[in-house]
Design an enzyme around this catalytic site. Structure first.
Site, PDB file in Angstrom:
ATOM      1  N   ARG A   1      18.110  -4.542  14.383  1.00  0.00           N
ATOM      2  CA  ARG A   1      17.628  -5.745  15.064  1.00  0.00           C
ATOM      3  C   ARG A   1      18.634  -6.884  14.891  1.00  0.00           C
ATOM      4  NH1 ARG A   1      11.913  -6.111  12.094  1.00  0.00           N
ATOM      5  NH2 ARG A   1      13.257  -5.283  10.465  1.00  0.00           N
TER       6      ARG A   1
ATOM      7  N   HIS B   1      10.901 -11.308   1.327  1.00  0.00           N
ATOM      8  CA  HIS B   1      10.158 -10.468   0.359  1.00  0.00           C
ATOM      9  C   HIS B   1      10.740 -10.635  -1.045  1.00  0.00           C
ATOM     10  CE1 HIS B   1       7.941  -8.673   3.652  1.00  0.00           C
ATOM     11  NE2 HIS B   1       9.081  -8.499   4.284  1.00  0.00           N
TER      12      HIS B   1
ATOM     13  N   ASP C   1     -13.778  -0.807   9.871  1.00  0.00           N
ATOM     14  CA  ASP C   1     -13.347  -1.985   9.109  1.00  0.00           C
ATOM     15  C   ASP C   1     -14.513  -2.433   8.242  1.00  0.00           C
ATOM     16  OD1 ASP C   1     -12.326  -4.745   8.387  1.00  0.00           O
ATOM     17  OD2 ASP C   1     -10.758  -4.200   9.814  1.00  0.00           O
TER      18      ASP C   1
ATOM     19  N   VAL D   1       6.523   6.473   7.708  1.00  0.00           N
ATOM     20  CA  VAL D   1       7.708   5.611   7.886  1.00  0.00           C
ATOM     21  C   VAL D   1       7.353   4.152   7.557  1.00  0.00           C
ATOM     22  CG1 VAL D   1       9.419   4.759   9.534  1.00  0.00           C
ATOM     23  CG2 VAL D   1       8.705   7.159   9.599  1.00  0.00           C
TER      24      VAL D   1
ATOM     25  N   ASP E   1       3.685   0.778   3.688  1.00  0.00           N
ATOM     26  CA  ASP E   1       4.561  -0.240   3.083  1.00  0.00           C
ATOM     27  C   ASP E   1       3.847  -1.004   1.973  1.00  0.00           C
ATOM     28  OD1 ASP E   1       2.841  -1.597   4.799  1.00  0.00           O
ATOM     29  OD2 ASP E   1       4.352  -3.039   5.445  1.00  0.00           O
TER      30      ASP E   1
ATOM     31  N   TYR F   1      13.340 -12.718   7.035  1.00  0.00           N
ATOM     32  CA  TYR F   1      12.411 -12.025   6.126  1.00  0.00           C
ATOM     33  C   TYR F   1      13.079 -11.974   4.769  1.00  0.00           C
ATOM     34  CZ  TYR F   1       9.563 -10.247  10.031  1.00  0.00           C
ATOM     35  OH  TYR F   1       8.754 -10.145  11.118  1.00  0.00           O
TER      36      TYR F   1
ATOM     37  N   VAL G   1       0.286   3.549   8.578  1.00  0.00           N
ATOM     38  CA  VAL G   1       1.138   2.370   8.794  1.00  0.00           C
ATOM     39  C   VAL G   1       1.145   1.505   7.533  1.00  0.00           C
ATOM     40  CG1 VAL G   1       1.620   0.420  10.328  1.00  0.00           C
ATOM     41  CG2 VAL G   1       0.507   2.457  11.240  1.00  0.00           C
TER      42      VAL G   1
ATOM     43  N   GLU H   1       7.904 -14.141   6.313  1.00  0.00           N
ATOM     44  CA  GLU H   1       6.611 -13.550   5.953  1.00  0.00           C
ATOM     45  C   GLU H   1       5.666 -14.518   5.263  1.00  0.00           C
ATOM     46  OE1 GLU H   1       9.486 -12.700   4.569  1.00  0.00           O
ATOM     47  OE2 GLU H   1       9.279 -12.722   2.393  1.00  0.00           O
TER      48      GLU H   1
ATOM     49  N   LYS I   1      16.764  -9.397   8.102  1.00  0.00           N
ATOM     50  CA  LYS I   1      16.457  -8.911   6.753  1.00  0.00           C
ATOM     51  C   LYS I   1      17.056  -9.834   5.697  1.00  0.00           C
ATOM     52  CE  LYS I   1      14.528  -5.537   6.106  1.00  0.00           C
ATOM     53  NZ  LYS I   1      13.032  -5.367   6.067  1.00  0.00           N
TER      54      LYS I   1
HETATM   55  N1  NAD Z   1       4.946   0.797   8.417  1.00  0.00           N
HETATM   56  C1  NAD Z   1       5.419  -0.227   9.102  1.00  0.00           C
HETATM   57  O1  NAD Z   1       6.506  -0.183   9.669  1.00  0.00           O
HETATM   58  C2  NAD Z   1       4.578  -1.463   9.232  1.00  0.00           C
HETATM   59  C3  NAD Z   1       4.867  -2.427  10.209  1.00  0.00           C
HETATM   60  C4  NAD Z   1       4.018  -3.528  10.333  1.00  0.00           C
HETATM   61  C5  NAD Z   1       2.911  -3.667   9.466  1.00  0.00           C
HETATM   62  N2  NAD Z   1       2.699  -2.700   8.508  1.00  0.00           N
HETATM   63  C6  NAD Z   1       1.550  -2.760   7.585  1.00  0.00           C
HETATM   64  O2  NAD Z   1       0.343  -2.409   8.246  1.00  0.00           O
HETATM   65  C7  NAD Z   1      -0.750  -2.881   7.443  1.00  0.00           C
HETATM   66  C8  NAD Z   1      -1.767  -3.582   8.330  1.00  0.00           C
HETATM   67  O3  NAD Z   1      -1.200  -4.805   8.811  1.00  0.00           O
HETATM   68  P1  NAD Z   1      -2.005  -5.789   9.791  1.00  0.00           P
HETATM   69  O4  NAD Z   1      -1.036  -6.805  10.268  1.00  0.00           O
HETATM   70  O5  NAD Z   1      -2.814  -5.010  10.772  1.00  0.00           O
HETATM   71  O6  NAD Z   1      -3.022  -6.476   8.749  1.00  0.00           O
HETATM   72  P2  NAD Z   1      -4.348  -7.283   9.142  1.00  0.00           P
HETATM   73  O7  NAD Z   1      -4.641  -8.170   7.984  1.00  0.00           O
HETATM   74  O8  NAD Z   1      -4.230  -7.872  10.511  1.00  0.00           O
HETATM   75  O9  NAD Z   1      -5.480  -6.145   9.221  1.00  0.00           O
HETATM   76  C9  NAD Z   1      -5.895  -5.416   8.109  1.00  0.00           C
HETATM   77  C10 NAD Z   1      -7.356  -5.029   8.310  1.00  0.00           C
HETATM   78  O10 NAD Z   1      -7.738  -4.135   7.252  1.00  0.00           O
HETATM   79  C11 NAD Z   1      -9.097  -4.385   7.034  1.00  0.00           C
HETATM   80  N3  NAD Z   1      -9.563  -3.768   5.784  1.00  0.00           N
HETATM   81  C12 NAD Z   1      -9.447  -4.227   4.515  1.00  0.00           C
HETATM   82  N4  NAD Z   1     -10.071  -3.374   3.679  1.00  0.00           N
HETATM   83  C13 NAD Z   1     -10.579  -2.370   4.438  1.00  0.00           C
HETATM   84  C14 NAD Z   1     -11.349  -1.201   4.162  1.00  0.00           C
HETATM   85  N5  NAD Z   1     -11.736  -0.885   2.901  1.00  0.00           N
HETATM   86  N6  NAD Z   1     -11.698  -0.391   5.189  1.00  0.00           N
HETATM   87  C15 NAD Z   1     -11.326  -0.693   6.459  1.00  0.00           C
HETATM   88  N7  NAD Z   1     -10.634  -1.790   6.771  1.00  0.00           N
HETATM   89  C16 NAD Z   1     -10.263  -2.618   5.770  1.00  0.00           C
HETATM   90  C17 NAD Z   1      -9.194  -5.902   7.043  1.00  0.00           C
HETATM   91  O11 NAD Z   1     -10.548  -6.351   7.187  1.00  0.00           O
HETATM   92  C18 NAD Z   1      -8.328  -6.220   8.257  1.00  0.00           C
HETATM   93  O12 NAD Z   1      -9.085  -6.293   9.458  1.00  0.00           O
HETATM   94  C19 NAD Z   1      -0.093  -3.795   6.395  1.00  0.00           C
HETATM   95  O13 NAD Z   1       0.064  -3.081   5.175  1.00  0.00           O
HETATM   96  C20 NAD Z   1       1.259  -4.110   6.980  1.00  0.00           C
HETATM   97  O14 NAD Z   1       2.217  -4.459   6.002  1.00  0.00           O
HETATM   98  C21 NAD Z   1       3.507  -1.634   8.373  1.00  0.00           C
END
Ligand code: NAD
Length: 370
Positions: free
Chosen positions: A15, A95, A197, A297, A269, A93, A266, A117, A74
């Site tokens: 990026r 972290h 959720d 990933v 991370d 970003y 997802v 972030e 990054k």
């Molecule tokens: N792998 C990747 O490349 C990548 C990229 C972007 C985001 N992410 C990760 O994805 C994850 C989700 O991010 P987001 O932006 O959607 O977060 P978000 O805060 O918008 O949504 C998270 C949801 O999880 C729910 N939740 C919490 N505990 C729960 C449970 N016990 N059961 C069901 N739902 C529950 C919350 O109520 C919330 O609605 C994060 O860990 C983020 O870092 C990973």
């Protein structure tokens, strides 16, 4: 102000922090934009596209030596530490909490570092994290559908089904940004979608948004165990801000899933919400546990750097413009969301969480930007 954009050098990062459209907006506002030659190449953005909007193509040395505001994607890595100049403002970003070595490098260089972030609106939303969750959520279904192909290790099903053959079943745990974007793509493909959720307001929003096309379920281990038996594709999308993801799908539940089902966690991370997930890379994205394909990933947006670059610039540009137009002190004073993004101010740790992680008391931001 002189705004500089270096090429990202962290391995695998494709990026870039500014699109030609973003460069044009800064140039129109009267700023000088310096882009390192080739910075946009990984995202399919050519040097001449930047030059055409008035940006100057320069070497990496010139970017860091001349820019007052440096835009990156990054966090800086060691070869970049020595390039950072005292008094520079770095917007990227970061972290920092788990990265004491980087934090120390920023302190030593007397820089002001604003982390994408931790830019946070008064309602708690994180506007510069959201675009990457949107990308990852949509991609989760696209990748899951790919690995459901028989030749890719999956069950050999088409998520949409065809007339006379039922559609595939997609279960999404977490109805936040990732979850809702995954649901949009899964519904768009014609899959049979359930989402869980613990936040009923999130489930109400999903119910309204999809007008009954998505089954909403309160997230309990009982409900998860029930829906997983039918799942062809399971997407983990939970987040408890700042914490390790809760493990909601046990090894036993995975063991009862269908042969050739696919899991895309997802949330990997943040440690992942599926007991059997471990982080993987885009070079080797999947592995099997029993008969179930696991995709872990941790940097999914890197698969689609062009889309991710545009999505990121759309979100960061208004803040970059404020910093360039008003200068650090006024921009931070007038925009509390941006103020929350400041992690290091002129070499002092000002973000409470970052300071705590580094075992120090946070310096007051107001004093630093006065
Ligand atoms: N792998 C990747 O490349 C990548 C990229 C972007 C985001 N992410 C990760 O994805 C994850 C989700 O991010 P987001 O932006 O959607 O977060 P978000 O805060 O918008 O949504 C998270 C949801 O999880 C729910 N939740 C919490 N505990 C729960 C449970 N016990 N059961 C069901 N739902 C529950 C919350 O109520 C919330 O609605 C994060 O860990 C983020 O870092 C990973």
């Amino acid at each position: 102000m002189i705004v500089g954009v270096p090429r990202e050098i962290k391995p695998g990062e494709q990026r870039v922090a500014l699109t030609p459209g973003g460069a044009a907006a800064l140039a129109e506002a009267g700023h000088r934009v310096l882009i390192e030659r080739g910075a946009g190449a990984g995202s399919g953005l050519r040097d001449d596209e930047y030059a055409a909007v008035g940006a100057t193509l320069v070497t990496v040395q010139e970017v860091w030596a001349r820019a007052e505001l440096v835009l990156k994607v990054k966090e800086p890595i060691p070869p970049e530490y020595e390039r950072i100049r005292p008094g520079q403002v770095l917007f990227t970003y970061l972290h920092l909490a788990p990265a004491p070595e980087l934090a120390e490098a920023l302190r030593r260089s007397n820089v002001t570092a604003i982390a994408y972030e931790t830019v946070e609106r008064p309602d708690g939303s994180l506007p510069l994290l959201t675009p990457m969750s949107e990308v990852a959520g949509r991609l989760a279904v696209q990748e899951g559908a790919f690995y459901l192909g028989k030749a890719h290790g999956g069950r050999g099903i088409l998520l949409s089904g065809v007339p006379g053959v039922p559609r595939g079943n997609v279960v999404i745990i977490g109805a936040g940004t990732v979850g809702v974007n995954a649901a949009k793509t899964a519904v768009g493909l014609g899959a049979d979608v359930s989402i869980l959720d613990v936040n009923l307001d999130r489930l109400r929003a999903v119910d309204d948004l999809f007008a009954g096309q998505v089954v909403t379920l309160f997230s309990t281990s009982y409900n998860i165990a029930q829906v997983l038996q039918r799942a062809d594709l399971l997407i983990g999308a939970v987040l408890i801000a700042g914490a390790r993801a809760p493990v909601l799908v046990t090894e036993a539940m995975v063991g009862r899933m269908k042969e050739g089902a696919v899991i895309v966690d997802v949330a990997v991370d943040q440690g992942g919400c599926i007991a059997t997930i471990r982080p993987t890379t885009l070079l080797e994205p999947v592995y099997r546990v029993g008969g179930v394909v696991h995709y872990g990933v941790a940097n999914m947006p890197a698969l689609v750097p062009r889309t991710s670059t545009f999505a990121l610039t759309n979100a960061t540009l208004p803040y970059a413009l404020q910093l360039a137009n008003k200068g650090l002190a006024t921009a931070v004073r007038e925009n509390p969301a941006l103020a929350k993004g400041v992690n290091v101010c002129r070499g002092k740790f000002v973000h409470p969480v970052v300071a705590e992680a580094l075992g120090e008391a946070a310096a007051p931001l107001a004093a630093c930007v006065a």
